[in-house]
Design an enzyme around this catalytic site. Structure first.
Site, PDB file in Angstrom:
ATOM      1  N   TYR A  54      30.440 -21.104  10.015  1.00  0.00           N
ATOM      2  CA  TYR A  54      30.834 -21.621  11.333  1.00  0.00           C
ATOM      3  C   TYR A  54      32.004 -22.606  11.190  1.00  0.00           C
ATOM      4  O   TYR A  54      31.940 -23.551  10.395  1.00  0.00           O
ATOM      5  CB  TYR A  54      29.657 -22.314  12.050  1.00  0.00           C
ATOM      6  CG  TYR A  54      28.535 -21.383  12.480  1.00  0.00           C
ATOM      7  CD1 TYR A  54      28.667 -19.988  12.438  1.00  0.00           C
ATOM      8  CD2 TYR A  54      27.329 -21.883  12.937  1.00  0.00           C
ATOM      9  CE1 TYR A  54      27.633 -19.145  12.832  1.00  0.00           C
ATOM     10  CE2 TYR A  54      26.283 -21.046  13.333  1.00  0.00           C
ATOM     11  CZ  TYR A  54      26.449 -19.681  13.271  1.00  0.00           C
ATOM     12  OH  TYR A  54      25.419 -18.857  13.653  1.00  0.00           O
ATOM     13  N   LYS A 216      27.291 -19.040  35.993  1.00  0.00           N
ATOM     14  CA  LYS A 216      28.541 -19.762  36.318  1.00  0.00           C
ATOM     15  C   LYS A 216      29.780 -18.873  36.279  1.00  0.00           C
ATOM     16  O   LYS A 216      30.832 -19.262  36.764  1.00  0.00           O
ATOM     17  CB  LYS A 216      28.716 -20.978  35.405  1.00  0.00           C
ATOM     18  CG  LYS A 216      29.004 -20.673  33.942  1.00  0.00           C
ATOM     19  CD  LYS A 216      29.106 -21.996  33.165  1.00  0.00           C
ATOM     20  CE  LYS A 216      29.240 -21.760  31.687  1.00  0.00           C
ATOM     21  NZ  LYS A 216      29.289 -23.017  30.940  1.00  0.00           N
TER      22      LYS A 216
HETATM   23  N1  LIG Z   1      22.679 -15.220  13.495  1.00  0.00           N
HETATM   24  C1  LIG Z   1      23.753 -14.918  14.174  1.00  0.00           C
HETATM   25  O1  LIG Z   1      24.464 -13.945  13.864  1.00  0.00           O
HETATM   26  C2  LIG Z   1      24.137 -15.803  15.317  1.00  0.00           C
HETATM   27  C3  LIG Z   1      25.162 -15.413  16.203  1.00  0.00           C
HETATM   28  C4  LIG Z   1      25.459 -16.263  17.277  1.00  0.00           C
HETATM   29  C5  LIG Z   1      24.748 -17.447  17.446  1.00  0.00           C
HETATM   30  N2  LIG Z   1      23.776 -17.803  16.555  1.00  0.00           N
HETATM   31  C6  LIG Z   1      23.016 -19.067  16.683  1.00  0.00           C
HETATM   32  O2  LIG Z   1      22.541 -19.221  18.001  1.00  0.00           O
HETATM   33  C7  LIG Z   1      23.024 -20.448  18.552  1.00  0.00           C
HETATM   34  C8  LIG Z   1      23.166 -20.338  20.021  1.00  0.00           C
HETATM   35  O3  LIG Z   1      24.111 -19.316  20.361  1.00  0.00           O
HETATM   36  P1  LIG Z   1      24.979 -19.485  21.669  1.00  0.00           P
HETATM   37  O4  LIG Z   1      25.745 -20.763  21.581  1.00  0.00           O
HETATM   38  O5  LIG Z   1      25.708 -18.230  21.921  1.00  0.00           O
HETATM   39  O6  LIG Z   1      23.762 -19.661  22.741  1.00  0.00           O
HETATM   40  P2  LIG Z   1      23.612 -19.794  24.277  1.00  0.00           P
HETATM   41  O7  LIG Z   1      22.650 -20.917  24.450  1.00  0.00           O
HETATM   42  O8  LIG Z   1      23.293 -18.466  24.852  1.00  0.00           O
HETATM   43  O9  LIG Z   1      25.052 -20.216  24.856  1.00  0.00           O
HETATM   44  C9  LIG Z   1      25.508 -21.536  24.666  1.00  0.00           C
HETATM   45  C10 LIG Z   1      26.726 -21.818  25.529  1.00  0.00           C
HETATM   46  O10 LIG Z   1      26.445 -21.552  26.901  1.00  0.00           O
HETATM   47  C11 LIG Z   1      26.940 -22.617  27.722  1.00  0.00           C
HETATM   48  N3  LIG Z   1      25.774 -23.311  28.277  1.00  0.00           N
HETATM   49  C12 LIG Z   1      24.600 -23.612  27.631  1.00  0.00           C
HETATM   50  N4  LIG Z   1      23.753 -24.247  28.436  1.00  0.00           N
HETATM   51  C13 LIG Z   1      24.361 -24.341  29.627  1.00  0.00           C
HETATM   52  C14 LIG Z   1      23.961 -24.903  30.852  1.00  0.00           C
HETATM   53  N5  LIG Z   1      22.771 -25.474  30.994  1.00  0.00           N
HETATM   54  N6  LIG Z   1      24.832 -24.844  31.909  1.00  0.00           N
HETATM   55  C15 LIG Z   1      26.043 -24.252  31.756  1.00  0.00           C
HETATM   56  N7  LIG Z   1      26.483 -23.717  30.606  1.00  0.00           N
HETATM   57  C16 LIG Z   1      25.640 -23.753  29.536  1.00  0.00           C
HETATM   58  C17 LIG Z   1      27.752 -23.520  26.791  1.00  0.00           C
HETATM   59  O11 LIG Z   1      29.090 -23.030  26.684  1.00  0.00           O
HETATM   60  P3  LIG Z   1      30.318 -23.558  27.578  1.00  0.00           P
HETATM   61  O12 LIG Z   1      30.001 -24.947  28.066  1.00  0.00           O
HETATM   62  O13 LIG Z   1      31.469 -23.506  26.648  1.00  0.00           O
HETATM   63  O14 LIG Z   1      30.456 -22.550  28.671  1.00  0.00           O
HETATM   64  C18 LIG Z   1      27.065 -23.286  25.452  1.00  0.00           C
HETATM   65  O15 LIG Z   1      27.866 -23.602  24.335  1.00  0.00           O
HETATM   66  C19 LIG Z   1      24.323 -20.694  17.765  1.00  0.00           C
HETATM   67  O16 LIG Z   1      24.746 -22.030  17.810  1.00  0.00           O
HETATM   68  C20 LIG Z   1      23.892 -20.287  16.374  1.00  0.00           C
HETATM   69  O17 LIG Z   1      23.106 -21.304  15.792  1.00  0.00           O
HETATM   70  C21 LIG Z   1      23.466 -16.982  15.518  1.00  0.00           C
END
Ligand SMILES: NC(=O)c1ccc[n+]([C@@H]2O[C@H](COP(=O)([O-])OP(=O)(O)OC[C@H]3O[C@@H](n4cnc5c(N)ncnc54)[C@H](OP(=O)(O)O)[C@@H]3O)[C@@H](O)[C@H]2O)c1
Length: 332
Positions: A54, A216
């Site tokens: 990352y 959103k």
């Molecule tokens: N193993 C793998 O291959 C893999 C791949 C991807 C992720 N992951 C893991 O999974 C974790 C989570 O993934 P993700 O970040 O895609 O998860 P997610 O929780 O689906 O999306 C997070 C993003 O959504 C927005 N968000 C979250 N809560 C919100 C709310 N309450 N209101 C409005 N916008 C909101 C924010 O982005 P904005 O504010 O920028 O819009 C935030 O960065 C990663 O950090 C990583 O640890 C693993």
């Protein structure tokens, strides 16, 4: 916060965990990253997920600094290995050489002597599985890693690994980290049934579909300023979830969330937690308010009618094909 066992292991994890992909060391500044981690800790999150790759290894450093001073025993820190961390042909994959070198880099950057869970970030077709599992087992014996898991492995790959571990006496995989949300259900047909039989837990990523399930993003409209869809790196990953038909149907979930007194993000996180094979939902956040919003999904129960209503609204846009769980055909 509520806590669950990681699969059939003795390790307990917070049912909502915090992950720093796209954000730490990249989309958000150091201060905002620390504020999100602080909010996560204040809300009872104890489980943190990152990876060596990352932000080109910077994300582990940011998380290490943000968690400095927190009692180590009160945390579960997860990281991963597989994707490239340097220019060399051995700076990637799941060879013994890269695993041994990568864990040392991760521990240094995170500022810890051990990680609670070490995950193979994809399946490496260029390394014999026995070599990878033996290297993982050695790390467990050295105390650098307490548990081992995988990410985005197919049911067949997990099954092969369990057989080798059994016959060689290696430490057993306790978890898988797949993408899972109302929109992306590809683990349900094969990975989940196998995991239930074999005692693996799912630590699911992108439960809010990277922000899409917050509602959103509006069909036919430009994305809101500062959102992931406007970030240079983030937009590459969120784009395939941004079809107008998906965004339109997501809008129809708003009354369902409102009827339950939930925000859309809480409904999305609560939905993945209804699956008993899910040990934890990893949420990402760019602002502490998002963390505080998302954690309120812990412990929420959705009744059968609500689950059915969600299925009816999203049915045509849900991905269920287990063949969508894929690792690269050769090392990246
Ligand atoms: N193993 C793998 O291959 C893999 C791949 C991807 C992720 N992951 C893991 O999974 C974790 C989570 O993934 P993700 O970040 O895609 O998860 P997610 O929780 O689906 O999306 C997070 C993003 O959504 C927005 N968000 C979250 N809560 C919100 C709310 N309450 N209101 C409005 N916008 C909101 C924010 O982005 P904005 O504010 O920028 O819009 C935030 O960065 C990663 O950090 C990583 O640890 C693993």
């Amino acid at each position: 916060m509520e806590f669950r066992h990681l699969g059939r292991s003795g390790l307990m994890v917070s049912e909502i965990s915090y992950g720093n992909w796209i954000t730490h060391g990249s989309q958000v500044e150091e201060d905002a990253a620390h504020a999100c981690v602080r909010a996560a800790l204040d809300e009872g999150i104890t489980t943190f997920d990152t990876a060596d790759v990352y932000a080109g290894t910077k994300a582990e450093e940011v998380l290490g600094r943000a968690l400095k001073g927190v009692r180590r025993e009160s945390l579960e820190i997860f990281t991963k290995v597989y994707w490239p961390t340097g220019p060399g042909h051995n700076d990637r994959g799941l060879s013994r050489k890269h695993i041994m070198e990568s864990i040392n880099g991760s521990l240094r950057r995170l500022g810890t002597d051990y990680v609670d869970l070490y995950q193979a970030h994809r399946f490496d077709v260029e390394t014999p599985l026995e070599e990878t599992l033996r290297a993982f087992d050695d790390l467990v014996r050295q105390g650098k890693v307490l548990y081992v898991g995988v990410s985005e492995w197919s049911a067949d790959q997990i099954s092969q690994a369990l057989k080798i571990a059994e016959s060689m006496g290696f430490d057993r995989i306790v978890s898988n980290q797949p993408q899972y949300s109302m929109l992306w259900r590809v683990i349900e047909a094969e990975v989940v049934p196998l995991s239930e039989r074999e005692g693996l837990g799912q630590i699911v990523w992108s439960p809010i579909a990277q922000g899409v399930l917050t509602g959103k993003y509006l069909p036919g409209q430009p994305p809101p300023a500062g959102s992931r869809a406007t970030d240079t790196t983030g937009s590459r990953f969120i784009d395939n979830l941004m079809a107008d038909e998906v965004l339109r149907r997501v809008q129809e979930l708003k009354p369902v969330a409102a009827d339950h007194g939930l925000t859309m993000a809480q409904l999305a996180v609560a939905w993945v937690l209804q699956n008993p094979n899910v040990s934890s939902a990893i949420v990402g956040a760019t602002r502490p308010e998002q963390v505080r919003d998302n954690v309120k999904a812990a412990g929420v129960k959705l009744d059968v009618d609500t689950m059915r209503k969600i299925d009816e609204i999203l049915a045509p846009v849900v991905e269920r094909d287990p063949a969508k769980t894929v690792s690269p055909a050769s090392r990246p």
